[in-house]
Scaffold this active site. Structure first.
Site, PDB file in Angstrom:
ATOM      1  N   CYS A 187      53.461 -23.111 -48.161  1.00 38.21           N
ATOM      2  CA  CYS A 187      52.430 -22.227 -47.610  1.00 38.21           C
ATOM      3  C   CYS A 187      51.030 -22.722 -47.948  1.00 38.21           C
ATOM      4  CB  CYS A 187      52.633 -20.800 -48.129  1.00 38.21           C
ATOM      5  SG  CYS A 187      51.272 -19.711 -47.741  1.00 38.21           S
ATOM      6  N   CYS A 245      50.947 -22.519 -44.062  1.00 41.30           N
ATOM      7  CA  CYS A 245      50.102 -21.411 -43.572  1.00 41.30           C
ATOM      8  C   CYS A 245      48.608 -21.615 -43.810  1.00 41.30           C
ATOM      9  CB  CYS A 245      50.492 -20.107 -44.253  1.00 41.30           C
ATOM     10  SG  CYS A 245      52.237 -19.905 -44.558  1.00 41.30           S
ATOM     11  N   LYS A 274      47.056 -24.753 -42.066  1.00 37.33           N
ATOM     12  CA  LYS A 274      47.237 -24.481 -40.629  1.00 37.33           C
ATOM     13  C   LYS A 274      46.203 -23.468 -40.127  1.00 37.33           C
ATOM     14  CE  LYS A 274      49.205 -21.077 -39.332  1.00 37.33           C
ATOM     15  NZ  LYS A 274      50.612 -20.777 -39.268  1.00 37.33           N
ATOM     16  N   TYR A 296      57.556 -21.758 -33.768  1.00 41.10           N
ATOM     17  CA  TYR A 296      56.264 -21.381 -34.358  1.00 41.10           C
ATOM     18  C   TYR A 296      55.366 -22.607 -34.529  1.00 41.10           C
ATOM     19  CZ  TYR A 296      57.667 -16.817 -36.628  1.00 41.10           C
ATOM     20  OH  TYR A 296      58.056 -15.546 -36.932  1.00 41.10           O
ATOM     21  N   GLU A 343      52.030 -23.503 -32.393  1.00 37.53           N
ATOM     22  CA  GLU A 343      50.737 -23.366 -33.072  1.00 37.53           C
ATOM     23  C   GLU A 343      49.971 -24.693 -33.050  1.00 37.53           C
ATOM     24  OE1 GLU A 343      51.693 -19.757 -36.230  1.00 37.53           O
ATOM     25  OE2 GLU A 343      51.701 -21.797 -36.978  1.00 37.53           O
ATOM     26  N   HIS A 371      37.421   3.321 -29.644  1.00 33.38           N
ATOM     27  CA  HIS A 371      36.892   2.774 -28.400  1.00 33.38           C
ATOM     28  C   HIS A 371      35.556   2.088 -28.614  1.00 33.38           C
ATOM     29  CE1 HIS A 371      36.496   2.584 -24.068  1.00 33.38           C
ATOM     30  NE2 HIS A 371      35.254   3.023 -24.194  1.00 33.38           N
ATOM     31  N   GLU A 425      43.277   0.025 -28.627  1.00 36.67           N
ATOM     32  CA  GLU A 425      43.370   1.419 -28.187  1.00 36.67           C
ATOM     33  C   GLU A 425      44.451   1.598 -27.122  1.00 36.67           C
ATOM     34  OE1 GLU A 425      39.986   3.098 -25.883  1.00 36.67           O
ATOM     35  OE2 GLU A 425      39.186   1.059 -25.890  1.00 36.67           O
TER      36      GLU A 425
HETATM   37  P1  NDP Z   1      61.599 -22.838 -35.345  1.00 33.17           P
HETATM   38  O1  NDP Z   1      62.997 -22.551 -35.735  1.00 33.17           O
HETATM   39  O2  NDP Z   1      60.653 -21.725 -35.103  1.00 33.17           O
HETATM   40  O3  NDP Z   1      61.615 -23.753 -34.034  1.00 33.17           O
HETATM   41  C1  NDP Z   1      62.330 -24.942 -33.968  1.00 33.17           C
HETATM   42  C2  NDP Z   1      62.195 -25.474 -32.553  1.00 33.17           C
HETATM   43  O4  NDP Z   1      62.752 -26.772 -32.487  1.00 33.17           O
HETATM   44  C3  NDP Z   1      62.909 -24.623 -31.532  1.00 33.17           C
HETATM   45  O5  NDP Z   1      62.132 -24.604 -30.370  1.00 33.17           O
HETATM   46  C4  NDP Z   1      64.221 -25.371 -31.335  1.00 33.17           C
HETATM   47  O6  NDP Z   1      64.773 -25.210 -30.061  1.00 33.17           O
HETATM   48  C5  NDP Z   1      63.744 -26.809 -31.475  1.00 33.17           C
HETATM   49  N1  NDP Z   1      64.819 -27.695 -31.907  1.00 33.17           N
HETATM   50  C6  NDP Z   1      65.665 -27.522 -32.946  1.00 33.17           C
HETATM   51  N2  NDP Z   1      66.520 -28.554 -33.045  1.00 33.17           N
HETATM   52  C7  NDP Z   1      66.196 -29.413 -32.053  1.00 33.17           C
HETATM   53  C8  NDP Z   1      66.720 -30.656 -31.628  1.00 33.17           C
HETATM   54  N3  NDP Z   1      67.744 -31.217 -32.252  1.00 33.17           N
HETATM   55  N4  NDP Z   1      66.154 -31.250 -30.556  1.00 33.17           N
HETATM   56  C9  NDP Z   1      65.114 -30.680 -29.912  1.00 33.17           C
HETATM   57  N5  NDP Z   1      64.580 -29.493 -30.269  1.00 33.17           N
HETATM   58  C10 NDP Z   1      65.114 -28.870 -31.327  1.00 33.17           C
HETATM   59  O7  NDP Z   1      61.074 -23.842 -36.468  1.00 33.17           O
HETATM   60  P2  NDP Z   1      59.635 -24.327 -36.878  1.00 33.17           P
HETATM   61  O8  NDP Z   1      59.848 -25.652 -37.478  1.00 33.17           O
HETATM   62  O9  NDP Z   1      58.647 -24.167 -35.785  1.00 33.17           O
HETATM   63  O10 NDP Z   1      59.243 -23.298 -38.020  1.00 33.17           O
HETATM   64  C11 NDP Z   1      60.112 -23.097 -39.132  1.00 33.17           C
HETATM   65  C12 NDP Z   1      59.941 -21.717 -39.676  1.00 33.17           C
HETATM   66  O11 NDP Z   1      58.709 -21.634 -40.364  1.00 33.17           O
HETATM   67  C13 NDP Z   1      59.869 -20.633 -38.628  1.00 33.17           C
HETATM   68  O12 NDP Z   1      61.129 -20.168 -38.249  1.00 33.17           O
HETATM   69  C14 NDP Z   1      59.078 -19.575 -39.314  1.00 33.17           C
HETATM   70  O13 NDP Z   1      59.965 -18.745 -40.024  1.00 33.17           O
HETATM   71  C15 NDP Z   1      58.197 -20.332 -40.256  1.00 33.17           C
HETATM   72  N6  NDP Z   1      56.815 -20.405 -39.749  1.00 33.17           N
HETATM   73  C16 NDP Z   1      56.109 -19.261 -39.590  1.00 33.17           C
HETATM   74  C17 NDP Z   1      54.821 -19.286 -39.121  1.00 33.17           C
HETATM   75  C18 NDP Z   1      54.072 -18.014 -38.948  1.00 33.17           C
HETATM   76  O14 NDP Z   1      54.485 -17.001 -39.503  1.00 33.17           O
HETATM   77  N7  NDP Z   1      52.999 -18.009 -38.186  1.00 33.17           N
HETATM   78  C19 NDP Z   1      54.151 -20.541 -38.776  1.00 33.17           C
HETATM   79  C20 NDP Z   1      54.992 -21.689 -38.959  1.00 33.17           C
HETATM   80  C21 NDP Z   1      56.272 -21.607 -39.431  1.00 33.17           C
HETATM   81  P3  NDP Z   1      65.733 -23.950 -29.691  1.00 33.17           P
HETATM   82  O15 NDP Z   1      64.846 -22.787 -29.506  1.00 33.17           O
HETATM   83  O16 NDP Z   1      66.374 -24.402 -28.430  1.00 33.17           O
HETATM   84  O17 NDP Z   1      66.685 -23.828 -30.831  1.00 33.17           O
END
Ligand code: NDP
Length: 452
Positions: A43, A48, A51, A178, A182, A435, A440
């Site tokens: 984080c 976080c 970022k 995510y 982002e 408002h 709202e």
């Molecule tokens: P996510 O699980 O959110 O997303 C992973 C993405 O990668 C999905 O779109 C998934 O596709 C794709 N993917 C997975 N495996 C493959 C593959 N083999 N080939 C191609 N695409 C693939 O993970 P992130 O890494 O973005 O984030 C990890 C975690 O960190 C999040 O789940 C969240 O909990 C946390 N986080 C939170 C944030 C916030 O609160 N703002 C900001 C950043 C991270 P598919 O959907 O098809 O599985």
């Protein structure tokens, strides 16, 4: 049997540091913590915090463009990535020192090295010394996962993105979660030409469908080339950068490729499997509702358990563990109704069930409003915000709230209190509007747009 410590924590991230500080500072336990990298964890060091600072940096061009529309003689110059990166590092060092200071003032002994577990009460440190503890807490977080595609070593992950030597002119972001969404927005805002490849039909799987569509449209309007149903076949070094061959038959060149295809728990090589601590399919440490593993003296919190991978959740889990084991006040982390925000542009704020998940469970009413907010409307921008409530037809309780808007993360925090208290749609409506605001709408939507 006497031990060197009451608690030994492996990992100096959000969950581990909170647990160590509460166990030692509040409950008087003798605590040690080992961290092999920088104090603060994902984080603070490469998640976080940096970022969000990059999100702020990336929003200024839009702010200056709006300022012009409001009558200011404002021009934006170039972005000095080197200056930003230097200042970012200074800020991370400040935060790291604050984490260290907090541990020190709570009386926690810190080992700046890797620790592995050798038996249910013993750990071996990288320098060879052995220490014993009555309880062990594993809070080692997670790490980016990159699929095994040829040329994957040419790509960077979110670990490297903050330390880039220069901003890439053309960048490909792979993934639709995510982090991918982002960073697509951040890099676009900083002036890079951004493409995003996602293998599924729509980015941000798991979020409310209408909210996903809304954000994806806005991102494309902002200039991000989102290619859904598209994955990478291979990456190759090319004279001008990295050649990307993709499943849609495309061959394009980029200056950099950022993989954000999920994260894996850091559970391997800690000696846990040898002791009989169960790991799940993704490598996550299996724990019960008290964060306790199959070995009674070993607990785990945060991303390494792959429950809900968010900083505030890890902090709560660590705190609940410390209160339970050292404070004599058993407390479990409640994983239901955790609000979160995705810092895309525009942001998503969400709590509770999506329309799709709620409909699978019971009969619902959907209240939604999409509109152009006054600030950007005046500036001539096409941006629209979305305010959406999912309501139980029977109990009238608000089951979910989804906001796509600037500041949605701030708004959803407050909506989450009401929804966590079980507020009904009628109680939302009794609340007098503030408002003129965007939020709202949440208390003025009279008629459902859908039932069923
Ligand atoms: P996510 O699980 O959110 O997303 C992973 C993405 O990668 C999905 O779109 C998934 O596709 C794709 N993917 C997975 N495996 C493959 C593959 N083999 N080939 C191609 N695409 C693939 O993970 P992130 O890494 O973005 O984030 C990890 C975690 O960190 C999040 O789940 C969240 O909990 C946390 N986080 C939170 C944030 C916030 O609160 N703002 C900001 C950043 C991270 P598919 O959907 O098809 O599985």
């Amino acid at each position: 049997m006497t031990f060197d410590y009451d608690l030994f924590v492996i990992g100096g991230g959000s969950g581990g540091v909170r647990a160590a500080r509460i166990a030692a500072g509040t409950h008087g336990a003798k605590v040690a913590l080992a961290e092999e990298y920088r104090m603060g964890g994902t984080c603070v060091i490469r998640g976080c915090v940096p970022k969000k600072l990059m999100v702020f940096a990336s929003e200024y061009p839009g702010t200056v463009a709006d300022a012009r529309a409001y009558g200011w003689d404002a021009q934006i110059g170039g972005f000095d990535w080197g200056q930003f990166r230097g200042q970012l590092e200074t800020e991370l060092q400040r935060l790291e020192a604050a984490y260290r200071g907090g541990l020190k003032s709570a009386g926690v002994t810190v080992f700046d090295q890797r620790a592995v577990v050798t038996d249910p009460h013993t750990l071996r440190l990288a320098d060879g010394q052995s220490v014993t503890a009555k309880h062990i807490l594993v809070a080692t977080g997670g790490a980016p996962f990159v699929p095994d595609v040829p040329g994957a070593e040419l790509a960077m992950t979110s670990n490297e993105v903050f330390g880039m030597e220069a901003l890439p002119g053309r960048v490909l972001v792979v993934g639709g979660g995510y982090i991918a969404s982002e960073f697509a927005c951040i890099l676009n805002g900083l002036g890079c030409e951004v493409a995003q490849y996602y293998r599924g039909a729509q980015i941000l799987r798991g979020f409310d469908d209408e909210a996903r569509g809304h954000v994806a449209n806005a991102m494309m309007e902002n200039g991000i080339a989102i290619h859904c149903g598209t994955d990478v076949i291979r990456l190759e070094k090319a004279a001008g950068g990295i050649k990307v061959v993709s499943t849609d038959g495309g061959e394009r060149e980029f200056d950099a490729v950022l993989y954000a295809t999920g994260r894996k728990p850091n559970s391997k090589g800690l000696g846990l499997e040898d002791l009989g601590v169960a790991l799940g399919r993704n490598g996550e440490i299996i724990v019960d509702e008290w964060s306790q593993t199959a070995i009674p003296s070993i607990y785990a919190v945060g991303d390494v358990t792959d429950r809900i991978n968010l900083t505030p959740v890890a902090i709560r889990e660590g705190h609940a563990f410390a209160d339970t084991v050292f404070g004599g006040t058993p407390r479990k982390m409640d994983h239901s109704l955790v609000a979160s925000a995705v810092f895309t542009q525009p942001e998503i704020g969400t709590v509770g069930l999506s329309e799709e998940a709620a409909r699978d469970r019971e009969e619902i009413e959907v209240y939604a409003a999409a509109f152009r907010p006054m600030q950007s409307l005046f500036a001539g921008r096409p941006d629209r915000v979305l305010m959406k409530l999912i309501v139980s037809a029977k109990s009238r309780k608000v089951l979910g709230c989804h906001i796509v808007a600037p500041g949605a993360g701030e708004m959803i925090q407050l909506a989450a209190i009401a929804i966590g208290m079980g507020a009904t749609k009628e109680q939302f409506d009794q609340t007098v509007a503030v408002h003129p605001t965007m939020a709202e709408e949440l208390v003025t939507m009279r008629t459902p747009v859908r039932r069923g």
